[in-house]
Design a protein around this motif. Structure first.
Motif, PDB file in Angstrom:
ATOM      1  N   MET A  42       0.841  -1.198   0.000  1.00  0.00           N
ATOM      2  CA  MET A  42       0.000   0.000   0.000  1.00  0.00           C
ATOM      3  C   MET A  42       0.879   1.252   0.000  1.00  0.00           C
ATOM      4  SD  MET A  42      -3.179  -0.833   0.012  1.00  0.00           S
ATOM      5  CE  MET A  42      -4.281   0.256   0.809  1.00  0.00           C
ATOM      6  N   ASP A  98       1.361   7.562   3.132  1.00  0.00           N
ATOM      7  CA  ASP A  98       0.588   8.799   3.063  1.00  0.00           C
ATOM      8  C   ASP A  98       1.500   9.989   2.826  1.00  0.00           C
ATOM      9  OD1 ASP A  98      -1.879   7.608   3.463  1.00  0.00           O
ATOM     10  OD2 ASP A  98      -1.651   7.621   5.634  1.00  0.00           O
ATOM     11  N   THR A 147      -0.489  14.052   2.598  1.00  0.00           N
ATOM     12  CA  THR A 147      -1.382  14.257   3.730  1.00  0.00           C
ATOM     13  C   THR A 147      -1.614  15.755   3.920  1.00  0.00           C
ATOM     14  OG1 THR A 147       0.452  14.417   5.269  1.00  0.00           O
ATOM     15  CG2 THR A 147      -0.451  12.199   4.873  1.00  0.00           C
ATOM     16  N   ASP A 177      -5.093  -0.864  -6.005  1.00  0.00           N
ATOM     17  CA  ASP A 177      -5.576   0.270  -5.200  1.00  0.00           C
ATOM     18  C   ASP A 177      -4.472   1.307  -5.003  1.00  0.00           C
ATOM     19  OD1 ASP A 177      -8.063  -0.925  -4.971  1.00  0.00           O
ATOM     20  OD2 ASP A 177      -7.695  -1.687  -2.936  1.00  0.00           O
ATOM     21  N   GLY A 178      -3.248   0.829  -4.761  1.00  0.00           N
ATOM     22  CA  GLY A 178      -2.124   1.747  -4.606  1.00  0.00           C
ATOM     23  C   GLY A 178      -1.849   2.522  -5.876  1.00  0.00           C
ATOM     24  N   HIS A 228      -3.994   3.242  -8.162  1.00  0.00           N
ATOM     25  CA  HIS A 228      -5.086   4.203  -8.324  1.00  0.00           C
ATOM     26  C   HIS A 228      -4.799   5.452  -7.488  1.00  0.00           C
ATOM     27  CE1 HIS A 228      -8.936   5.991  -6.979  1.00  0.00           C
ATOM     28  NE2 HIS A 228      -9.132   6.010  -8.282  1.00  0.00           N
ATOM     29  N   ARG A 229      -4.354   5.230  -6.275  1.00  0.00           N
ATOM     30  CA  ARG A 229      -4.044   6.365  -5.402  1.00  0.00           C
ATOM     31  C   ARG A 229      -2.891   7.195  -5.970  1.00  0.00           C
ATOM     32  NH1 ARG A 229      -3.015   6.048   0.986  1.00  0.00           N
ATOM     33  NH2 ARG A 229      -2.636   8.247   1.311  1.00  0.00           N
ATOM     34  N   GLU A 283      -2.116   7.503  -9.074  1.00  0.00           N
ATOM     35  CA  GLU A 283      -2.618   8.227 -10.244  1.00  0.00           C
ATOM     36  C   GLU A 283      -3.395   9.464  -9.809  1.00  0.00           C
ATOM     37  OE1 GLU A 283      -3.743   9.208 -14.286  1.00  0.00           O
ATOM     38  OE2 GLU A 283      -1.972   8.582 -13.171  1.00  0.00           O
ATOM     39  N   CYS A 284      -4.206   9.327  -8.776  1.00  0.00           N
ATOM     40  CA  CYS A 284      -4.959  10.484  -8.276  1.00  0.00           C
ATOM     41  C   CYS A 284      -4.015  11.558  -7.730  1.00  0.00           C
ATOM     42  CB  CYS A 284      -5.961  10.046  -7.216  1.00  0.00           C
ATOM     43  SG  CYS A 284      -7.324   9.067  -7.893  1.00  0.00           S
ATOM     44  N   GLU A 285      -2.950  11.136  -7.031  1.00  0.00           N
ATOM     45  CA  GLU A 285      -1.962  12.088  -6.527  1.00  0.00           C
ATOM     46  C   GLU A 285      -1.232  12.764  -7.686  1.00  0.00           C
ATOM     47  OE1 GLU A 285       0.357   9.635  -3.881  1.00  0.00           O
ATOM     48  OE2 GLU A 285      -1.037   9.950  -2.230  1.00  0.00           O
TER      49      GLU A 285
END
Length: 163
Positions: A1, A4, A7, A112-113, A115-116, A118-120
């Protein structure tokens, strides 16, 4: 994962520096515009550090084992963006990420990681684009204001000298 990286604490310094109240006011001279340009430059540097942190995360297992990586790409306009690239540097862009996401062998936690990440990446690229545009506009306006001040001085001197 993923860790963060992005943050609220990572953005705390940026929040104070990026207040729009300093932008939405009458500018009294080129100095204020040059200051705004410098603030934008400083924010760009901070965003660059956040980009680097995200890249470092994607460079660790299990993400480092994938056939892609996240890289910084410098633009001709002087800005930097995050891009997905194949390991062999043949392909670049969101399609590289999408292809990896479509891999049925990809574990759900890794998907999931990704995806995160990519969003970042999307958010950081947006922020970098906006701040760089602000820098360019403030710098250009400072030059124009300096030119206007010089024209005023020339005509003020011409009027004082003429009989």
């Amino acid at each position: 994962m993923p860790l963060d990286v992005l943050t609220p604490d990572a953005y705390r310094q940026l929040e104070h520096a990026a207040s729009l109240k300093g932008l939405l006011k009458p500018f009294k001279g080129k100095g204020e515009l040059e200051h705004l340009a410098q603030v934008a430059r400083d924010i760009e540097a901070q965003l660059g550090r956040l980009m680097e942190a995200v890249m470092q995360q994607t460079g660790r297992p299990p993400y480092s084992l994938l056939e892609m990586r996240l890289v910084r790409q410098n633009t001709g306009a002087g800005s930097t963006f995050l891009r997905w690239r194949t390991r062999d540097f043949v392909r670049m862009g969101v399609a590289v990420w999408e292809q990896q996401m479509a891999n049925p062998a990809l574990p759900p936690a890794v998907r999931d990681g990704l995806h995160r990440f990519e969003c970042e990446r999307i958010a950081l690229n947006l922020q970098m684009s906006v701040v760089h545009s602000l820098f360019r506009q403030a710098s250009t306006c400072a030059i124009k204001m300096a030119s206007a001040e010089q024209v005023l001085r020339q005509f003020t001197i011409a009027v004082e000298v003429s009989p």
